[in-house]
Design a protein around this motif. Sequence first.
Motif, short mmCIF file in Angstrom:
data_model
loop_
_atom_site.label_atom_id
_atom_site.label_comp_id
_atom_site.label_asym_id
_atom_site.label_seq_id
_atom_site.Cartn_x
_atom_site.Cartn_y
_atom_site.Cartn_z
N VAL A 6 0.01 -39.88 36.27
CA VAL A 6 0.67 -39.01 35.29
C VAL A 6 2.12 -38.78 35.73
N GLN A 7 3.05 -39.05 34.83
CA GLN A 7 4.45 -38.74 35.09
C GLN A 7 4.87 -37.58 34.19
N VAL A 8 5.12 -36.43 34.78
CA VAL A 8 5.60 -35.30 34.00
C VAL A 8 7.08 -35.51 33.70
N VAL A 9 7.41 -35.51 32.43
CA VAL A 9 8.78 -35.76 31.99
C VAL A 9 9.56 -34.46 31.86
N ALA A 10 8.92 -33.43 31.32
CA ALA A 10 9.60 -32.16 31.12
C ALA A 10 8.56 -31.06 30.91
N ARG A 11 8.99 -29.82 31.21
CA ARG A 11 8.15 -28.65 30.96
C ARG A 11 8.99 -27.61 30.25
N SER A 12 8.40 -26.99 29.25
CA SER A 12 9.11 -25.95 28.52
C SER A 12 9.30 -24.71 29.38
N ALA A 13 10.17 -23.84 28.94
CA ALA A 13 10.16 -22.48 29.47
C ALA A 13 8.84 -21.82 29.08
N PHE A 14 8.35 -20.94 29.92
CA PHE A 14 7.13 -20.23 29.59
C PHE A 14 7.41 -19.10 28.59
N VAL A 15 6.40 -18.84 27.77
CA VAL A 15 6.45 -17.71 26.84
C VAL A 15 5.26 -16.81 27.11
N GLU A 16 5.35 -15.57 26.67
CA GLU A 16 4.20 -14.68 26.62
C GLU A 16 3.70 -14.66 25.19
N SER A 17 2.38 -14.57 25.03
CA SER A 17 1.83 -14.51 23.67
C SER A 17 0.66 -13.54 23.65
N ASP A 18 0.51 -12.90 22.49
CA ASP A 18 -0.62 -12.02 22.30
C ASP A 18 -1.88 -12.85 22.10
N PRO A 19 -3.02 -12.42 22.64
CA PRO A 19 -4.27 -13.17 22.48
C PRO A 19 -4.60 -13.37 21.01
N VAL A 20 -5.15 -14.54 20.70
CA VAL A 20 -5.57 -14.87 19.34
C VAL A 20 -7.07 -15.13 19.38
N GLY A 21 -7.86 -14.28 18.72
CA GLY A 21 -9.30 -14.45 18.73
C GLY A 21 -9.90 -14.04 20.07
N GLY A 22 -11.22 -14.05 20.14
CA GLY A 22 -11.91 -13.73 21.37
C GLY A 22 -11.93 -12.24 21.66
N PRO A 23 -12.44 -11.87 22.83
CA PRO A 23 -12.55 -10.45 23.20
C PRO A 23 -11.19 -9.87 23.58
N GLU A 24 -11.14 -8.56 23.77
CA GLU A 24 -9.91 -7.91 24.24
C GLU A 24 -9.57 -8.45 25.62
N GLN A 25 -8.30 -8.78 25.83
CA GLN A 25 -7.90 -9.43 27.08
C GLN A 25 -6.40 -9.31 27.26
#
Length: 309
Positions: free
Chosen positions: A162-181
């Motif tokens: 595997v050759q990693v070419v690029a990685r995005s900046a990280f984001v925070e996101s609110d949970p979608v579906g599933g239990p409270e977390q």
Amino acid sequence: MSAAGTARDRIVLRGVRGRGFHGVFEHEKRDGQDFVVDVELAVDLTAPGRSDDLADTVNYGEIGAAALARIEGPPFDLIEALAEAVAHDALAHAAVDEVTVTVHKPQAPVGVPFDDVEVRVTRRREPVPVVVAVGANLPWAGSSPAETAASAVEALAHHPAVQVVARSAFVESDPVGGPEQPVYVNGVVLARTALSPASLLRALHGVEAAFDRTREVRWGARTLDLDLVQYGDPAAGADVVSDRPWLTLPHPRAAERAFVLVPWLDVDPAAVLRVGTDVVAVADLVAALDTSGVRPAPSAAAPDPEDLA
């Protein structure tokens, strides 16, 4: 898996025999002779071993028919070229990591007593672009979710296939579906790999396991999540589409997930995704979504690509 990530499992088809007209001499082109082809495929057979479903493996009847068609088809001067053509056909199957083709020419005009002439070639898949979504929302071994996600990308970059070419900046996101977390840290990795989709998925699961990922509650909190979003280039019509339960490509919910699309657009403004039969710009998908639940993560800057080498 082998050290290079190629599947250790094998499908071997021996003795595909037909009459062809391959050779450099005029009489070979005119009269023809028998050729025999053996094909050995490196394939991850975990899924078909569990499902007992032909759709999860490589149909060796198709492999044999393609080899016979090459034997009986337009002539090559060299059996090396015949072997190359058979290998190319086998690698067109998405499940195949590597193929070894042996072409026997038992009636070759050698000029001395002999038993057989054979040419053997081994070929791997050409590297293709892939998109991997990264997510985490639980601490692991004293690391924050952002640190775990960054470490997972680094682990993926050290995979020999595997050759990693690029990685995005990280984001925070609110949970979608599933239990409270807790909130998630998400990012997207652009890479190139010569692994088949099945072998790449196994490699991603291996990285998840190294960070103690468990699958107990659907859409539940996790130390790490690596999703294969896209395999190949849909703009060129060269992406893999699969509806198998264990390998759905492209990812069935990617077009609806702002926490995937926003960082993907960040790292590749020209990105496209197959949605049904259409190939859609990720920018257009983002414009149609509510992105209010996605925001920059603390210390979220994308790394220098050279740091991922």
